[in-house]
Design an enzyme around this catalytic site. Structure first.
Site, PDB file in Angstrom:
ATOM      1  NE  ARG A  73      -3.774  -2.034   2.685  1.00  0.00           N
ATOM      2  CZ  ARG A  73      -3.772  -3.360   2.703  1.00  0.00           C
ATOM      3  NH1 ARG A  73      -2.636  -4.027   2.643  1.00  0.00           N
ATOM      4  NH2 ARG A  73      -4.907  -4.033   2.774  1.00  0.00           N
ATOM      5  CG  HIS A  76      -2.861   3.439   6.094  1.00  0.00           C
ATOM      6  ND1 HIS A  76      -3.242   3.597   7.401  1.00  0.00           N
ATOM      7  CD2 HIS A  76      -3.139   4.615   5.495  1.00  0.00           C
ATOM      8  CE1 HIS A  76      -3.741   4.810   7.577  1.00  0.00           C
ATOM      9  NE2 HIS A  76      -3.688   5.457   6.443  1.00  0.00           N
ATOM     10  NE  ARG A 114      -3.595  -4.077   6.218  1.00  0.00           N
ATOM     11  CZ  ARG A 114      -2.841  -2.990   6.008  1.00  0.00           C
ATOM     12  NH1 ARG A 114      -3.374  -1.787   6.052  1.00  0.00           N
ATOM     13  NH2 ARG A 114      -1.551  -3.104   5.742  1.00  0.00           N
ATOM     14  CG  ASN A 150      -6.179   7.669  10.097  1.00  0.00           C
ATOM     15  OD1 ASN A 150      -5.982   6.546   9.626  1.00  0.00           O
ATOM     16  ND2 ASN A 150      -5.806   8.770   9.476  1.00  0.00           N
ATOM     17  CG  PHE A 163      -3.566  11.783   0.231  1.00  0.00           C
ATOM     18  CD1 PHE A 163      -3.582  11.851   1.619  1.00  0.00           C
ATOM     19  CD2 PHE A 163      -3.332  10.545  -0.362  1.00  0.00           C
ATOM     20  CE1 PHE A 163      -3.363  10.715   2.395  1.00  0.00           C
ATOM     21  CE2 PHE A 163      -3.110   9.405   0.411  1.00  0.00           C
ATOM     22  CZ  PHE A 163      -3.130   9.486   1.784  1.00  0.00           C
ATOM     23  CG  HIS A 341     -13.767   2.604  -1.856  1.00  0.00           C
ATOM     24  ND1 HIS A 341     -13.753   3.949  -1.533  1.00  0.00           N
ATOM     25  CD2 HIS A 341     -14.063   2.559  -3.167  1.00  0.00           C
ATOM     26  CE1 HIS A 341     -14.032   4.655  -2.600  1.00  0.00           C
ATOM     27  NE2 HIS A 341     -14.225   3.845  -3.611  1.00  0.00           N
ATOM     28  CE1 TYR A 364      -9.293   6.395   0.504  1.00  0.00           C
ATOM     29  CE2 TYR A 364      -8.654   4.350   1.544  1.00  0.00           C
ATOM     30  CZ  TYR A 364      -8.727   5.722   1.563  1.00  0.00           C
ATOM     31  OH  TYR A 364      -8.220   6.412   2.623  1.00  0.00           O
ATOM     32  NE  ARG A 371      -3.805  -2.601  -1.716  1.00  0.00           N
ATOM     33  CZ  ARG A 371      -4.136  -3.668  -0.992  1.00  0.00           C
ATOM     34  NH1 ARG A 371      -3.203  -4.510  -0.613  1.00  0.00           N
ATOM     35  NH2 ARG A 371      -5.382  -3.886  -0.640  1.00  0.00           N
TER      36      ARG A 371
HETATM   37 FE1  HDD Z   1      -6.460   6.791   3.144  1.00  0.00          FE
HETATM   38  C1  HDD Z   1      -5.375   3.621   2.807  1.00  0.00           C
HETATM   39  C2  HDD Z   1      -7.428   6.148   6.373  1.00  0.00           C
HETATM   40  C3  HDD Z   1      -7.148  10.138   3.614  1.00  0.00           C
HETATM   41  C4  HDD Z   1      -5.860   7.377  -0.123  1.00  0.00           C
HETATM   42  N1  HDD Z   1      -6.408   5.202   4.354  1.00  0.00           N
HETATM   43  C5  HDD Z   1      -5.925   3.974   4.027  1.00  0.00           C
HETATM   44  C6  HDD Z   1      -6.054   3.088   5.147  1.00  0.00           C
HETATM   45  C7  HDD Z   1      -6.629   3.805   6.151  1.00  0.00           C
HETATM   46  C8  HDD Z   1      -6.854   5.140   5.640  1.00  0.00           C
HETATM   47  C9  HDD Z   1      -6.959   3.305   7.533  1.00  0.00           C
HETATM   48  C10 HDD Z   1      -5.602   1.644   5.184  1.00  0.00           C
HETATM   49  C11 HDD Z   1      -6.706   0.719   4.809  1.00  0.00           C
HETATM   50  C12 HDD Z   1      -6.242  -0.706   4.945  1.00  0.00           C
HETATM   51  O1  HDD Z   1      -5.954  -1.118   6.079  1.00  0.00           O
HETATM   52  O2  HDD Z   1      -6.173  -1.381   3.921  1.00  0.00           O
HETATM   53  N2  HDD Z   1      -7.088   7.929   4.693  1.00  0.00           N
HETATM   54  C13 HDD Z   1      -7.522   7.454   5.910  1.00  0.00           C
HETATM   55  C14 HDD Z   1      -8.116   8.540   6.652  1.00  0.00           C
HETATM   56  C15 HDD Z   1      -8.022   9.655   5.888  1.00  0.00           C
HETATM   57  C16 HDD Z   1      -7.386   9.273   4.644  1.00  0.00           C
HETATM   58  C17 HDD Z   1      -8.726   8.403   8.037  1.00  0.00           C
HETATM   59  C18 HDD Z   1      -8.495  11.051   6.169  1.00  0.00           C
HETATM   60  C19 HDD Z   1      -9.552  11.320   6.832  1.00  0.00           C
HETATM   61  N3  HDD Z   1      -6.464   8.463   1.985  1.00  0.00           N
HETATM   62  C20 HDD Z   1      -6.807   9.727   2.355  1.00  0.00           C
HETATM   63  C21 HDD Z   1      -6.814  10.585   1.195  1.00  0.00           C
HETATM   64  C22 HDD Z   1      -6.470   9.799   0.113  1.00  0.00           C
HETATM   65  C23 HDD Z   1      -6.249   8.472   0.636  1.00  0.00           C
HETATM   66  C24 HDD Z   1      -7.153  12.053   1.195  1.00  0.00           C
HETATM   67  C25 HDD Z   1      -6.346  10.162  -1.331  1.00  0.00           C
HETATM   68  C26 HDD Z   1      -7.082  11.049  -1.936  1.00  0.00           C
HETATM   69  N4  HDD Z   1      -5.662   5.710   1.626  1.00  0.00           N
HETATM   70  C27 HDD Z   1      -5.564   6.138   0.356  1.00  0.00           C
HETATM   71  C28 HDD Z   1      -5.098   5.054  -0.597  1.00  0.00           C
HETATM   72  C29 HDD Z   1      -4.951   3.839   0.363  1.00  0.00           C
HETATM   73  C30 HDD Z   1      -5.326   4.413   1.701  1.00  0.00           C
HETATM   74  C31 HDD Z   1      -3.924   5.411  -1.428  1.00  0.00           C
HETATM   75  C32 HDD Z   1      -3.627   3.092   0.347  1.00  0.00           C
HETATM   76  C33 HDD Z   1      -3.947   1.643   0.337  1.00  0.00           C
HETATM   77  C34 HDD Z   1      -5.380   1.595   0.134  1.00  0.00           C
HETATM   78  O3  HDD Z   1      -5.885   2.845   0.037  1.00  0.00           O
HETATM   79  O4  HDD Z   1      -6.047   0.588   0.041  1.00  0.00           O
HETATM   80  O5  HDD Z   1      -6.042   4.842  -1.580  1.00  0.00           O
END
Ligand code: HDD
Length: 684
Positions: A73, A76, A114, A150, A163, A341, A364, A371
């Site tokens: 990822r 995370h 997770r 979070n 981001f 997601h 997501y 991935r």
């Molecule tokens: Fe995110 C993963 C939580 C903002 C793009 N995010 C991811 C995971 C968590 C969060 C817990 C891990 C999920 C897992 O265990 O598979 N993210 C947050 C929180 C945010 C946040 C609480 C703000 C309130 N995230 C955020 C933004 C973006 C992303 C603004 C992009 C526009 N996040 C992602 C991602 C991830 C991710 C790149 C990486 C791996 C995945 O999604 O599955 O899409």
């Protein structure tokens, strides 16, 4: 196979059965099912000759191995997960939502959670300073609902378009890929100083919230404002919370850093062992509900993800409980392949116009495509809904289903226009019909421009030791920043939060002190201080240091009482095997001074006895000294009391010795353990 008794197994657990495989006791075959007579030697010309291309077994085995890794990822990457169940307490939420899993108390909804760090790679240490992900998949009868949160209720940025910038700045610097899993470097703080909406979350990230004692002892937050929608179509704004029943507790920074070396798997081990021993982690789901009519009644914008709703102003209603009761069978298949997601919603839950949330709704699925290698990741066992799913989507990499029939389009007459959309009354998802009007602009709303008031609220709400920890964390982080200008920019920025805070770390890093004084924001929110959290001895790990010849009756009595309080006592001695005390009492030794370390325990009990190796007295002193330094409870009885003085411990808060009777010692020690840490020690 699942370790849960068959009558307790939920629908997701049973669904996974069809994919579970037990290889033990079976005959080795190729992936084509061919039994193989040899698996140790490749096919070669003569015993010392070259390998033949026709060795299909070698080729298959090697090719599969060569392709075993998938991209981690982007954020995370380091995470650990467990299965659980959620049940709502009653049907009172019917007034707000039509989501069945939130309104029907007879339903037990399987969940998969997770936990993760954000910045580090998949192999990085777990007790680093960072936000923790707390992502929950509810396998509801209406489809999967994901609450991707979070352990911090606000975010660094207000708009998702930033981001990639945030993450580039936070991740190891590109020219030398350092530092790993840490924000203590120039690019992160340069980003902070130049994107000052980050102030509030940075305060949380520098607090003890960012070094949790355990995944079982941290809160979870959905962060954004979402909407609940009821049967009548009426919407209510909502913020989601997870409240751990064991309270919210953090580590000490020095301890956290040492654990990173002593046990980089500290948090996953804690979760895994808790579940294996039946000490199931429990979290209550809490909701803050806000009528749509009250949207503009606050001095912040409820769409701004850098703002929380103070719990004293909008109380958290506890609506249900989640218990994590089953470890995964296979980390890759489940934990690594799970795809969360925030856009996975069910009828009764909808979005708000929070610009961070809106962008997440794109990111997501997009990230799962790279991935997990294609659009069929929803078919992976861990991601499958427990309700049936039908549509006209077809083909793509890794397709599992065999969709029969001629028709894969809508509308049609050949299949009587099926699969057919469901009306709302039949459970079909219909988006909340919010009226929206405006010009197309790339602009920040004026209502999003107060970056500092809630950061100050956070500072004001901290108790003195928490304030000191914040000052120390800023001093550490900025102390690692090489660029003087960046350091000064951060000092000047945080003077807007608190001059007291900024001056304290400015002094520590040799920057210019900011002018001015505090007092602009005087409000406090006691819910923000971790000192006001639940305190419980349950599941706390106590290291029992004991040598041969200990007082058998006394130590057994203490251990008995500790176990009755739910404390997990583990014996540490100079070598593995058994230690023997008076009355032939024998205790199994689980750790030696070499295999364990003081930082791996919540408290120590110096139980007495003698050492054969002179080094053991020194090791004992070091264990005790370290525990004292980390504000932990220390109990000592019998000749264990004599071990305190060589460790430099005379007396102090949380130091418990029999005074004069053992009967008073045990409850006092248990109370000291439950207190988590004795921060007052730092102030005397
Ligand atoms: Fe995110 C993963 C939580 C903002 C793009 N995010 C991811 C995971 C968590 C969060 C817990 C891990 C999920 C897992 O265990 O598979 N993210 C947050 C929180 C945010 C946040 C609480 C703000 C309130 N995230 C955020 C933004 C973006 C992303 C603004 C992009 C526009 N996040 C992602 C991602 C991830 C991710 C790149 C990486 C791996 C995945 O999604 O599955 O899409």
């Amino acid at each position: 196979m699942s370790g849960v008794p068959s009558d307790k197994r939920n629908v997701k657990d049973k669904q996974l059965d069809q994919f579970r495989v037990d290889d033990a006791g079976q005959t080795l075959t190729t992936n084509q099912g061919l039994k193989m007579a040899e698996d140790e030697f490749s096919l070669r010309v003569g015993e010392r000759g070259p390998t033949l291309l026709e060795d299909f077994h070698f080729r298959e085995k090697m090719t599969h191995f060569d392709h075993e890794r998938i991209p981690e990822r982007i954020v995370h990457a380091r995470g650990f997960a467990a299965h659980g169940e959620f049940q709502v307490y009653d049907d009172s939420l019917k007034a707000y939502t039509k989501a069945k899993f939130l309104t029907d108390p007879s339903r037990v909804t399987p969940t998969f959670v997770r936990f993760s760090t954000v910045a580090g790679s998949r192999g990085s240490a777990e007790t680093v300073r960072d936000a923790r992900g707390f992502a929950t998949k509810f396998y509801t009868e209406e489809g999967n609902y994901d609450l991707v949160g979070n352990n911090i209720p606000v975010f660094f940025i207000q708009d998702a378009i930033k981001f990639p910038d945030l993450v580039h700045a936070l991740k190891p610097e590109p020219h030398n890929e350092m530092p790993q899993a840490a924000s203590a470097h120039d690019t992160f703080w340069d980003f902070v100083a130049n994107n000052q909406e980050s102030a509030h979350m940075v305060m949380w990230a520098m607090s003890d919230r960012a070094i949790p004692r355990s995944f079982r002892m941290m809160e979870g937050f959905g962060v954004h404002t979402f909407r609940l929608v009821n049967e009548e179509g009426k919407a209510t704004f909502v913020k989601f919370h997870w409240k751990p029943v064991l309270g919210t507790h953090g580590l000490v920074w020095d301890e956290a850093q040492k654990i990173s070396g002593k046990d980089p798997d500290f948090h996953r081990r804690d979760l895994w062992e808790s579940i294996e021993t039946g000490n199931y982690p429990v979290y209550e789901l809490g909701l803050q509900l806000l009528p749509e009519e009250d949207e503009f009644k606050f001095d912040f914008d409820i769409l701004d993800p850098t703002k929380l709703w103070p719990e004293e102003d909008i109380p958290v209603k506890l609506v249900g409980r989640m218990v994590l009761n089953r470890n995964v069978d296979n980390v890759f298949a489940e934990t690594e392949q799970v795809a969360f997601h925030p856009g996975h919603v069910v009828p009764g839950i909808d979005f708000s116009n929070d610009p961070l949330l809106q962008g997440r709704l794109f990111s997501y699925t997009d990230t799962q495509l790279i991935r997990l290698g294609g659009p069929n990741f929803h078919e992976l066992p861990i991601n499958r809904p427990v309700c049936p799913f039908f549509n006209n989507q077809r083909d793509g990499y890794g397709r599992h289903t065999i969709n029969r029939g001629q028709v894969s389009y809508h509308k049609n007459s050949l299949a009587a226009n099926t699969p057919a959309p469901a009306s709302e009354a039949e459970g079909g998802y219909a988006h909340y019909q919010e009226k929206v009007e405006g010009h197309k602009v790339r602009k920040r709303s004026d209502s999003f421009k107060d970056f500092f008031s809630q950061a100050t609220l956070f500072w004001n709400s901290m108790c003195p030791p928490e304030k000191q920890h914040l000052i120390d964390a800023f001093s550490f982080e900025l102390g690692k920043v090489k660029n003087k200008s960046v350091q000064q920019q951060v000092v000047d920025m945080f003077a807007n939060v608190s001059v007291e805070l900024a001056s304290a770390f400015a002094e520590a890093i040799g920057a210019n002190l900011p002018p001015g004084s505090d007092g602009r924001v005087v409000k406090t929110s006691p819910a923000l201080s971790m000192l006001n959290t639940v305190k419980s001895p349950a599941t706390r790990k106590v290291g029992v240091i004991v040598g041969n010849g200990f007082d058998g009756a006394e130590v057994q009595a203490v251990l008995h009482e500790l176990a009755a309080a739910g404390i997990q006592a583990e014996v540490i001695s100079e070598k593995l095997g058994f230690v023997t005390g008076t009355n032939d009492t024998r205790l199994e030794v689980v750790h030696t001074f070499l295999t364990a370390h003081s930082v791996l325990f919540d408290a120590l009990y110096a139980a007495g006895g003698t050492w054969t190796n002179p080094r053991s007295a020194k090791d004992t002193a070091e264990f005790l000294k370290e525990a004292f330094m980390h504000y932990k409870a220390i109990g000592a009885s019998n000749d264990g009391v004599d071990w305190l003085q060589p460790a430099g411990i005379v007396s102090g808060v949380g130091i418990v010795v029999p005074s004069p009777h053992l009967t008073e010692f045990v409850p006092a020690f248990i109370e000291a353990v439950a207190a988590h840490r004795h921060w007052d020690r730092s102030l005397v």
